[in-house]
Design an enzyme around this catalytic site. Structure first.
Site, PDB file in Angstrom:
ATOM      1  N   GLY A  15       0.778  -1.233   0.000  1.00 49.68           N
ATOM      2  CA  GLY A  15       0.000   0.000   0.000  1.00 49.68           C
ATOM      3  C   GLY A  15       0.808   1.280   0.000  1.00 49.68           C
ATOM      4  O   GLY A  15       0.255   2.356   0.242  1.00 49.68           O
ATOM      5  N   VAL A  18      -0.732   3.694  -2.659  1.00 53.54           N
ATOM      6  CA  VAL A  18      -2.022   4.241  -2.234  1.00 53.54           C
ATOM      7  C   VAL A  18      -1.812   5.281  -1.137  1.00 53.54           C
ATOM      8  O   VAL A  18      -2.373   6.389  -1.184  1.00 53.54           O
ATOM      9  CB  VAL A  18      -2.969   3.119  -1.765  1.00 53.54           C
ATOM     10  CG1 VAL A  18      -4.251   3.670  -1.169  1.00 53.54           C
ATOM     11  CG2 VAL A  18      -3.304   2.193  -2.939  1.00 53.54           C
ATOM     12  N   LYS A  33       8.605   8.340  -8.453  1.00 53.90           N
ATOM     13  CA  LYS A  33       8.914   6.913  -8.318  1.00 53.90           C
ATOM     14  C   LYS A  33      10.200   6.700  -9.095  1.00 53.90           C
ATOM     15  O   LYS A  33      10.175   6.555 -10.322  1.00 53.90           O
ATOM     16  CB  LYS A  33       7.768   6.073  -8.909  1.00 53.90           C
ATOM     17  CG  LYS A  33       8.019   4.568  -8.924  1.00 53.90           C
ATOM     18  CD  LYS A  33       7.645   3.899  -7.625  1.00 53.90           C
ATOM     19  CE  LYS A  33       7.744   2.365  -7.754  1.00 53.90           C
ATOM     20  NZ  LYS A  33       7.293   1.661  -6.547  1.00 53.90           N
ATOM     21  N   SER A  37       9.509  -0.937 -11.726  1.00 56.53           N
ATOM     22  CA  SER A  37       9.724  -2.236 -12.379  1.00 56.53           C
ATOM     23  C   SER A  37       8.346  -2.858 -12.603  1.00 56.53           C
ATOM     24  O   SER A  37       7.598  -3.119 -11.676  1.00 56.53           O
ATOM     25  CB  SER A  37      10.606  -3.144 -11.524  1.00 56.53           C
ATOM     26  OG  SER A  37      10.006  -3.445 -10.305  1.00 56.53           O
ATOM     27  N   GLU A 100       8.698   7.544  -3.626  1.00 57.26           N
ATOM     28  CA  GLU A 100       8.363   6.158  -3.258  1.00 57.26           C
ATOM     29  C   GLU A 100       9.430   5.189  -3.739  1.00 57.26           C
ATOM     30  O   GLU A 100       9.849   5.216  -4.900  1.00 57.26           O
ATOM     31  CB  GLU A 100       7.007   5.755  -3.854  1.00 57.26           C
ATOM     32  CG  GLU A 100       6.646   4.311  -3.491  1.00 57.26           C
ATOM     33  CD  GLU A 100       5.389   3.774  -4.142  1.00 57.26           C
ATOM     34  OE1 GLU A 100       4.624   4.562  -4.733  1.00 57.26           O
ATOM     35  OE2 GLU A 100       5.185   2.552  -4.080  1.00 57.26           O
ATOM     36  N   GLY A 101       9.872   4.324  -2.837  1.00 62.09           N
ATOM     37  CA  GLY A 101      10.810   3.267  -3.232  1.00 62.09           C
ATOM     38  C   GLY A 101      10.073   2.197  -4.023  1.00 62.09           C
ATOM     39  O   GLY A 101       8.972   2.411  -4.545  1.00 62.09           O
ATOM     40  N   PRO A 184      -7.136   2.651   6.665  1.00 62.40           N
ATOM     41  CA  PRO A 184      -7.932   1.420   6.618  1.00 62.40           C
ATOM     42  C   PRO A 184      -8.009   0.840   5.213  1.00 62.40           C
ATOM     43  O   PRO A 184      -7.739   1.540   4.227  1.00 62.40           O
ATOM     44  CB  PRO A 184      -9.329   1.866   7.063  1.00 62.40           C
ATOM     45  CG  PRO A 184      -9.219   3.268   7.510  1.00 62.40           C
ATOM     46  CD  PRO A 184      -7.955   3.838   6.963  1.00 62.40           C
ATOM     47  N   LEU A 186      -9.869   0.138   2.110  1.00 61.48           N
ATOM     48  CA  LEU A 186     -11.040   0.832   1.548  1.00 61.48           C
ATOM     49  C   LEU A 186     -11.657   0.004   0.424  1.00 61.48           C
ATOM     50  O   LEU A 186     -10.965  -0.453  -0.474  1.00 61.48           O
ATOM     51  CB  LEU A 186     -10.612   2.207   0.996  1.00 61.48           C
ATOM     52  CG  LEU A 186      -9.964   3.150   2.020  1.00 61.48           C
ATOM     53  CD1 LEU A 186      -9.406   4.396   1.332  1.00 61.48           C
ATOM     54  CD2 LEU A 186     -10.954   3.544   3.108  1.00 61.48           C
TER      55      LEU A 186
HETATM   56  N1  LIG Z   1      -5.972   1.181   1.885  1.00 62.28           N
HETATM   57  C1  LIG Z   1      -6.221   0.356   0.846  1.00 62.28           C
HETATM   58  N2  LIG Z   1      -7.505  -0.030   0.584  1.00 62.28           N
HETATM   59  C2  LIG Z   1      -7.770  -0.865  -0.426  1.00 62.28           C
HETATM   60  N3  LIG Z   1      -6.843  -1.396  -1.264  1.00 62.28           N
HETATM   61  C3  LIG Z   1      -5.546  -1.039  -1.029  1.00 62.28           C
HETATM   62  C4  LIG Z   1      -5.165  -0.160   0.013  1.00 62.28           C
HETATM   63  N4  LIG Z   1      -3.811  -0.009  -0.025  1.00 62.28           N
HETATM   64  C5  LIG Z   1      -3.371  -0.771  -1.039  1.00 62.28           C
HETATM   65  N5  LIG Z   1      -4.405  -1.379  -1.665  1.00 62.28           N
HETATM   66  C6  LIG Z   1      -4.307  -2.293  -2.808  1.00 62.28           C
HETATM   67  O1  LIG Z   1      -3.259  -3.221  -2.555  1.00 62.28           O
HETATM   68  C7  LIG Z   1      -2.483  -3.435  -3.758  1.00 62.28           C
HETATM   69  C8  LIG Z   1      -1.019  -3.014  -3.503  1.00 62.28           C
HETATM   70  O2  LIG Z   1      -1.008  -1.636  -3.163  1.00 62.28           O
HETATM   71  P1  LIG Z   1       0.197  -0.701  -3.665  1.00 62.28           P
HETATM   72  O3  LIG Z   1       0.319  -0.779  -5.123  1.00 62.28           O
HETATM   73  O4  LIG Z   1      -0.038   0.637  -3.053  1.00 62.28           O
HETATM   74  O5  LIG Z   1       1.428  -1.442  -3.002  1.00 62.28           O
HETATM   75  P2  LIG Z   1       2.932  -0.959  -2.992  1.00 62.28           P
HETATM   76  O6  LIG Z   1       3.452  -1.191  -1.613  1.00 62.28           O
HETATM   77  O7  LIG Z   1       3.025   0.429  -3.515  1.00 62.28           O
HETATM   78  O8  LIG Z   1       3.629  -1.969  -3.993  1.00 62.28           O
HETATM   79  P3  LIG Z   1       5.059  -1.795  -4.792  1.00 62.28           P
HETATM   80  O9  LIG Z   1       6.082  -2.351  -3.889  1.00 62.28           O
HETATM   81  O10 LIG Z   1       4.829  -2.596  -6.026  1.00 62.28           O
HETATM   82  O11 LIG Z   1       5.233  -0.327  -5.065  1.00 62.28           O
HETATM   83  C9  LIG Z   1      -3.146  -2.586  -4.844  1.00 62.28           C
HETATM   84  O12 LIG Z   1      -4.072  -3.402  -5.573  1.00 62.28           O
HETATM   85  C10 LIG Z   1      -3.909  -1.534  -4.072  1.00 62.28           C
HETATM   86  O13 LIG Z   1      -5.060  -1.053  -4.767  1.00 62.28           O
HETATM   87  C1  LIG Z   2       7.340  -5.580  -8.931  1.00 60.01           C
HETATM   88  C2  LIG Z   2       6.892  -4.930  -7.662  1.00 60.01           C
HETATM   89  N1  LIG Z   2       5.592  -4.295  -7.922  1.00 60.01           N
HETATM   90  C3  LIG Z   2       7.889  -3.870  -7.203  1.00 60.01           C
HETATM   91  N2  LIG Z   2       7.920  -2.790  -8.158  1.00 60.01           N
HETATM   92  C4  LIG Z   2       9.276  -4.405  -6.976  1.00 60.01           C
HETATM   93  C5  LIG Z   2       9.301  -5.331  -5.801  1.00 60.01           C
HETATM   94  C6  LIG Z   2      10.677  -5.898  -5.558  1.00 60.01           C
HETATM   95  C7  LIG Z   2      10.671  -6.913  -4.433  1.00 60.01           C
HETATM   96  C8  LIG Z   2      11.995  -7.647  -4.306  1.00 60.01           C
HETATM   97  C9  LIG Z   2      11.950  -8.629  -3.147  1.00 60.01           C
HETATM   98  O1  LIG Z   2      11.863  -8.174  -1.972  1.00 60.01           O
HETATM   99  O2  LIG Z   2      11.922  -9.854  -3.400  1.00 60.01           O
HETATM  100 MG   LIG Z   3       3.993   1.156  -5.186  1.00 65.95          MG
END
Ligand SMILES: Nc1ncnc2c1ncn2[C@@H]1O[C@H](COP(=O)(O)OP(=O)(O)OP(=O)(O)O)[C@@H](O)[C@H]1O
Ligand SMILES: C[C@H](N)[C@H](N)CCCCCC(=O)O
Ligand SMILES: [Mg+2]
Length: 212
Positions: A15, A18, A33, A37, A100-101, A184, A186
């Site tokens: 998340g 989000v 960002k 990837s 964002e990482g 939360p 959502l």
């Molecule tokens: N608060 C939330 N409510 C509903 N869905 C969420 C919420 N936070 C994240 N999600 C859902 O969870 C999934 C992963 O969320 P997100 O893409 O933000 O993860 P991330 O940590 O940014 O991943 P990455 O490491 O790939 O950047 C997405 O489908 C997103 O819509």
């Molecule tokens: C592809 C994914 N959505 C991210 N952009 C990259 C996540 C790298 C995770 C590497 C790991 O911890 O195994």
């Molecule tokens: Mg992300």
């Protein structure tokens, strides 16, 4: 004056994007960002623009756009490119910048450098996003330990998920970092619901103070 904040997490898919969309919207900030990837599905930048209703001019172009949804070091290898971590310097922005990482802290950009190493060089305050579900205590405490070892400034922990008071309490007691709030789950996940949930569950002044 410092004008950047980093959003990292205890894992991928928890998340961060989000949460970043909500924060960028609430602060009127720019979003970056550095390394994306996976290009087949919606990119994180596209998600932030859509969910946060952020105009394109506040979304900075990624430094590396890699096709394969995998660890950046591998995605870069598959694309036949090499990520140069020294090139990862936030571009100047007219307003605050949320960076964002990808995945968690120790995700490799190369076989010798992780995101944590870059965050340690940047010295921008870092928000650690963490699940609330079972397993998150270990992941969160490990991530906080990894940041402290590198003297990365920690703004605090932003939980994402349904309420689990005991989990959040013990992380607050043992983690040595402020608990910033909880976003939360959502359903449906809409811009309006996200904006309202962020306003209800976070104190924006805590983030603004970083930039004071
Ligand atoms: N608060 C939330 N409510 C509903 N869905 C969420 C919420 N936070 C994240 N999600 C859902 O969870 C999934 C992963 O969320 P997100 O893409 O933000 O993860 P991330 O940590 O940014 O991943 P990455 O490491 O790939 O950047 C997405 O489908 C997103 O819509
Ligand atoms: C592809 C994914 N959505 C991210 N952009 C990259 C996540 C790298 C995770 C590497 C790991 O911890 O195994
Ligand atoms: Mg992300």
């Amino acid at each position: 004056m410092r004008n950047s904040l980093v959003v990292t997490g205890t894992d991928t898919g928890i998340g961060k994007t989000v949460f970043s969309a909500a924060l960028v919207d609430a602060l009127g900030a720019c979003y970056w960002k550095p390394v994306q990837s996976g290009l087949e599905d919606e990119t994180d930048s596209e998600t932030v623009a859509m969910l946060g209703q952020i105009p394109q001019q506040r979304i900075l172009r990624e430094a590396w756009r890699l096709r394969t949804p995998a660890s950046p070091h591998l995605s870069a290898q598959i694309d036949g490119v090499a990520i140069d971590p020294d090139m990862l310097t936030p571009p100047p922005t007219p307003s605050l910048l949320v960076i964002e990482g990808a995945g968690g802290l120790l995700v490799p950009l190369t076989s010798k450098c992780t995101f944590a190493d870059v965050f340690a060089r940047w010295r921008y305050p870092v928000i650690l996003c963490a699940r609330t579900e079972l397993g998150t205590i270990n992941h969160t405490l490990l991530s906080l330990e990894a940041m402290r070892r590198r003297e990365i400034p920690i703004l605090g922990v932003a939980f994402i998920g349904n309420d689990r008071p005991d989990t959040m309490k013990i992380i607050g007691e043992m983690g040595g970092a402020p608990i910033l709030g909880r976003l939360p789950h959502l359903d449906p996940l809409t811009s309006a619901a996200l904006r309202a949930a962020f306003a209800d569950h976070f104190d924006l002044s805590v983030f603004r103070e970083v930039f004071a």
